[in-house]
Design a protein around this motif. Structure first.
Motif, PDB file in Angstrom:
ATOM      1  N   LEU A 135     -35.558  45.483 143.308  1.00 10.00           N
ATOM      2  CA  LEU A 135     -36.260  44.280 142.886  1.00 10.00           C
ATOM      3  C   LEU A 135     -35.283  43.267 142.304  1.00 10.00           C
ATOM      4  CD1 LEU A 135     -39.443  45.893 141.277  1.00 10.00           C
ATOM      5  CD2 LEU A 135     -39.299  44.637 143.429  1.00 10.00           C
ATOM      6  N   GLY A 136     -34.011  43.411 142.667  1.00 18.47           N
ATOM      7  CA  GLY A 136     -32.978  42.527 142.131  1.00 18.47           C
ATOM      8  C   GLY A 136     -33.136  41.084 142.551  1.00 18.47           C
ATOM      9  N   ASP A 137     -33.790  40.836 143.693  1.00 17.70           N
ATOM     10  CA  ASP A 137     -34.006  39.465 144.149  1.00 17.70           C
ATOM     11  C   ASP A 137     -35.471  39.069 144.053  1.00 17.70           C
ATOM     12  OD1 ASP A 137     -35.000  41.091 146.096  1.00 17.70           O
ATOM     13  OD2 ASP A 137     -33.917  40.170 147.775  1.00 17.70           O
ATOM     14  N   THR A 138     -36.169  39.731 143.124  1.00 15.13           N
ATOM     15  CA  THR A 138     -37.609  39.515 142.978  1.00 15.13           C
ATOM     16  C   THR A 138     -37.965  39.276 141.517  1.00 15.13           C
ATOM     17  OG1 THR A 138     -38.023  41.032 144.828  1.00 15.13           O
ATOM     18  CG2 THR A 138     -39.884  40.539 143.391  1.00 15.13           C
ATOM     19  N   ALA A 139     -38.887  38.363 141.290  1.00 12.72           N
ATOM     20  CA  ALA A 139     -39.466  38.177 139.956  1.00 12.72           C
ATOM     21  C   ALA A 139     -40.782  38.943 139.911  1.00 12.72           C
ATOM     22  CB  ALA A 139     -39.712  36.700 139.670  1.00 12.72           C
ATOM     23  N   THR A 140     -40.907  39.833 138.937  1.00 16.64           N
ATOM     24  CA  THR A 140     -42.105  40.653 138.797  1.00 16.64           C
ATOM     25  C   THR A 140     -42.994  40.065 137.710  1.00 16.64           C
ATOM     26  OG1 THR A 140     -40.877  42.637 139.448  1.00 16.64           O
ATOM     27  CG2 THR A 140     -42.967  42.973 138.300  1.00 16.64           C
ATOM     28  N   HIS A 141     -44.247  39.804 138.068  1.00 14.64           N
ATOM     29  CA  HIS A 141     -45.211  39.225 137.132  1.00 14.64           C
ATOM     30  C   HIS A 141     -46.296  40.259 136.858  1.00 14.64           C
ATOM     31  CE1 HIS A 141     -43.862  34.901 137.544  1.00 14.64           C
ATOM     32  NE2 HIS A 141     -43.259  35.472 138.569  1.00 14.64           N
ATOM     33  N   VAL A 142     -46.490  40.581 135.599  1.00 13.54           N
ATOM     34  CA  VAL A 142     -47.440  41.618 135.206  1.00 13.54           C
ATOM     35  C   VAL A 142     -48.508  40.993 134.320  1.00 13.54           C
ATOM     36  CG1 VAL A 142     -47.695  43.922 134.220  1.00 13.54           C
ATOM     37  CG2 VAL A 142     -45.486  43.217 135.166  1.00 13.54           C
ATOM     38  N   THR A 143     -49.766  41.252 134.639  1.00 10.48           N
ATOM     39  CA  THR A 143     -50.872  40.731 133.838  1.00 10.48           C
ATOM     40  C   THR A 143     -51.737  41.881 133.343  1.00 10.48           C
ATOM     41  OG1 THR A 143     -50.947  38.669 135.103  1.00 10.48           O
ATOM     42  CG2 THR A 143     -52.903  39.237 133.811  1.00 10.48           C
ATOM     43  N   PHE A 144     -51.923  41.968 132.049  1.00  9.13           N
ATOM     44  CA  PHE A 144     -52.836  42.937 131.448  1.00  9.13           C
ATOM     45  C   PHE A 144     -54.154  42.218 131.150  1.00  9.13           C
ATOM     46  CE2 PHE A 144     -48.644  44.597 130.489  1.00  9.13           C
ATOM     47  CZ  PHE A 144     -48.786  45.934 130.833  1.00  9.13           C
ATOM     48  N   ASP A 145     -55.257  42.881 131.435  1.00 11.67           N
ATOM     49  CA  ASP A 145     -56.569  42.252 131.287  1.00 11.67           C
ATOM     50  C   ASP A 145     -57.457  43.109 130.398  1.00 11.67           C
ATOM     51  OD1 ASP A 145     -58.695  40.562 131.591  1.00 11.67           O
ATOM     52  OD2 ASP A 145     -59.287  41.334 133.556  1.00 11.67           O
ATOM     53  N   PRO A 146     -57.299  43.010 129.093  1.00  9.45           N
ATOM     54  CA  PRO A 146     -58.083  43.850 128.189  1.00  9.45           C
ATOM     55  C   PRO A 146     -59.563  43.532 128.280  1.00  9.45           C
ATOM     56  CG  PRO A 146     -56.958  42.135 126.961  1.00  9.45           C
ATOM     57  CD  PRO A 146     -56.433  42.069 128.356  1.00  9.45           C
ATOM     58  N   PRO A 147     -60.425  44.542 128.185  1.00 12.27           N
ATOM     59  CA  PRO A 147     -61.861  44.327 128.326  1.00 12.27           C
ATOM     60  C   PRO A 147     -62.539  43.783 127.079  1.00 12.27           C
ATOM     61  CG  PRO A 147     -61.418  46.646 127.966  1.00 12.27           C
ATOM     62  CD  PRO A 147     -60.083  45.964 128.060  1.00 12.27           C
ATOM     63  N   THR A 148     -61.781  43.555 126.024  1.00  9.18           N
ATOM     64  CA  THR A 148     -62.359  43.040 124.786  1.00  9.18           C
ATOM     65  C   THR A 148     -61.720  41.710 124.429  1.00  9.18           C
ATOM     66  OG1 THR A 148     -60.724  44.229 123.456  1.00  9.18           O
ATOM     67  CG2 THR A 148     -62.792  45.354 123.919  1.00  9.18           C
ATOM     68  N   SER A 149     -62.417  40.926 123.643  1.00  6.04           N
ATOM     69  CA  SER A 149     -61.882  39.646 123.205  1.00  6.04           C
ATOM     70  C   SER A 149     -61.050  39.832 121.943  1.00  6.04           C
ATOM     71  CB  SER A 149     -63.029  38.662 122.940  1.00  6.04           C
ATOM     72  OG  SER A 149     -63.885  39.169 121.938  1.00  6.04           O
ATOM     73  N   GLY A 150     -60.225  38.837 121.662  1.00  6.36           N
ATOM     74  CA  GLY A 150     -59.382  38.924 120.480  1.00  6.36           C
ATOM     75  C   GLY A 150     -58.123  39.729 120.754  1.00  6.36           C
ATOM     76  N   VAL A 151     -57.342  39.938 119.708  1.00  6.14           N
ATOM     77  CA  VAL A 151     -56.082  40.656 119.843  1.00  6.14           C
ATOM     78  C   VAL A 151     -56.341  42.156 119.853  1.00  6.14           C
ATOM     79  CG1 VAL A 151     -53.857  41.140 118.755  1.00  6.14           C
ATOM     80  CG2 VAL A 151     -54.753  38.812 118.781  1.00  6.14           C
ATOM     81  N   LEU A 152     -55.774  42.840 120.818  1.00  4.59           N
ATOM     82  CA  LEU A 152     -55.953  44.274 120.970  1.00  4.59           C
ATOM     83  C   LEU A 152     -54.609  44.949 120.765  1.00  4.59           C
ATOM     84  CD1 LEU A 152     -57.964  46.538 121.803  1.00  4.59           C
ATOM     85  CD2 LEU A 152     -57.206  46.168 124.153  1.00  4.59           C
ATOM     86  N   ALA A 153     -54.492  45.779 119.726  1.00  4.83           N
ATOM     87  CA  ALA A 153     -53.231  46.454 119.428  1.00  4.83           C
ATOM     88  C   ALA A 153     -53.175  47.772 120.203  1.00  4.83           C
ATOM     89  CB  ALA A 153     -53.105  46.719 117.925  1.00  4.83           C
ATOM     90  N   LEU A 154     -52.138  47.922 121.028  1.00  7.10           N
ATOM     91  CA  LEU A 154     -52.004  49.118 121.860  1.00  7.10           C
ATOM     92  C   LEU A 154     -50.577  49.645 121.814  1.00  7.10           C
ATOM     93  CD1 LEU A 154     -53.919  47.910 125.033  1.00  7.10           C
ATOM     94  CD2 LEU A 154     -54.759  49.532 123.356  1.00  7.10           C
ATOM     95  N   ARG A 155     -50.483  50.942 122.021  1.00  4.09           N
ATOM     96  CA  ARG A 155     -49.177  51.570 122.185  1.00  4.09           C
ATOM     97  C   ARG A 155     -48.955  51.780 123.670  1.00  4.09           C
ATOM     98  NH1 ARG A 155     -51.804  54.089 118.043  1.00  4.09           N
ATOM     99  NH2 ARG A 155     -52.510  55.784 119.395  1.00  4.09           N
ATOM    100  N   GLY A 156     -47.694  51.678 124.115  1.00  5.07           N
ATOM    101  CA  GLY A 156     -47.481  51.623 125.548  1.00  5.07           C
ATOM    102  C   GLY A 156     -46.710  52.739 126.211  1.00  5.07           C
TER     103      GLY A 156
END
Length: 244
Positions: A135-156
């Motif tokens: 992926l050296g010549d690629t830009a990777t775009h990642v989107t997380f879509d939490p099912p709740t509103s507001g700030v969601l604190a998560l460990r990854g």
């Protein structure tokens, strides 16, 4: 204190959480990841990790796609536990554009620690190794879509296996569903390492319609969730064979 004195001190037995925490910290320290978190760019390992919030600088990839040679867009689902110890499943989408190895993440209100950055970087490296791709010549775009509103604190950390599965599917241009989900840390040799809160994640997976959850073979937790098959796998390669 001398070794004799140390041996005489009574210590409480390690809990399951103690053992898992030590495994996680060992993996993190071995990889020597430069952790920096905040909006904007974080320089690490010669690449850019851009963190954005929804609507702030996250360009539509419909105008960026570079052609059939790019990995396919992929959506997958990550079992998680929030700050109040409730289980949930987070959809994650990978999209790709021409670039120079950049990694951009749309947080969508998720508050993350450096371990998610590490999980993403290691997932990219592992997926590239498993597929013989780059992926050296690629830009990777990642989107997380939490099912709740507001700030969601998560460990990854435990998301690393799921992120790797999604990236391999993109690189192989194969489709994914939420029928079989996975949780686990992937070490440098590709083995799946135990993670915590397995039963909570299993119940969350079943609640969104998953039929199976892959967990590390060394996971000490025994459980049964009605309507959900628990599958143990020793490595990310074994898990891939069951999902793709």
């Amino acid at each position: 204190m001398s070794s004799d004195e140390s041996a005489s001190v009574s210590r409480p037995a390690d809990t399951e959480r103690d053992v898992i925490d030590r495994i996680e910290e060992t993996v993190l320290s071995r990889r020597a990841f430069l952790a920096g978190l905040g909006l904007g760019s974080v320089g690490g390992a010669g690449a850019v990790f851009g963190l954005t919030r929804a609507g702030e600088g996250f360009q539509s990839l419909a105008t960026l796609a570079g052609g059939a040679t790019l990995p396919a867009p992929t959506q997958y689902y990550l079992p998680a536990v929030d700050g109040s110890d409730s289980g949930l499943v987070i959809p994650v989408t990978f999209e790709f554009a021409d670039g120079e190895g950049e990694l951009f993440v749309n947080l969508n209100g998720i508050e993350v620690r450096h371990d998610l950055q590490l999980a993403l970087r290691e997932a990219i490296a592992t997926a590239a190794r498993l597929t013989g791709s780059s992926l050296g010549d690629t830009a990777t775009h990642v989107t997380f879509d939490p099912p709740t509103s507001g700030v969601l604190a998560l460990r990854g950390k435990s998301w690393e296996a799921g992120l790797t599965i999604a990236l391999v599917a993109s690189l192989r241009r194969q489709s994914l569903t939420q029928e079989t989900l996975i949780t686990g840390i992937v070490d440098d040799e590709g083995a799946l390492l135990p993670v915590g809160e397995i039963e909570t994640k299993a119940r969350a997976a079943r609640a969104v319609g998953a039929q199976a959850l892959i967990i590390p073979a060394g996971e000490p937790t025994e459980m049964a969730v009605q309507g959900l098959r628990i599958i143990r796998a020793r490595s990310i390669s074994e898990a891939l064979d069951r999902i793709l």
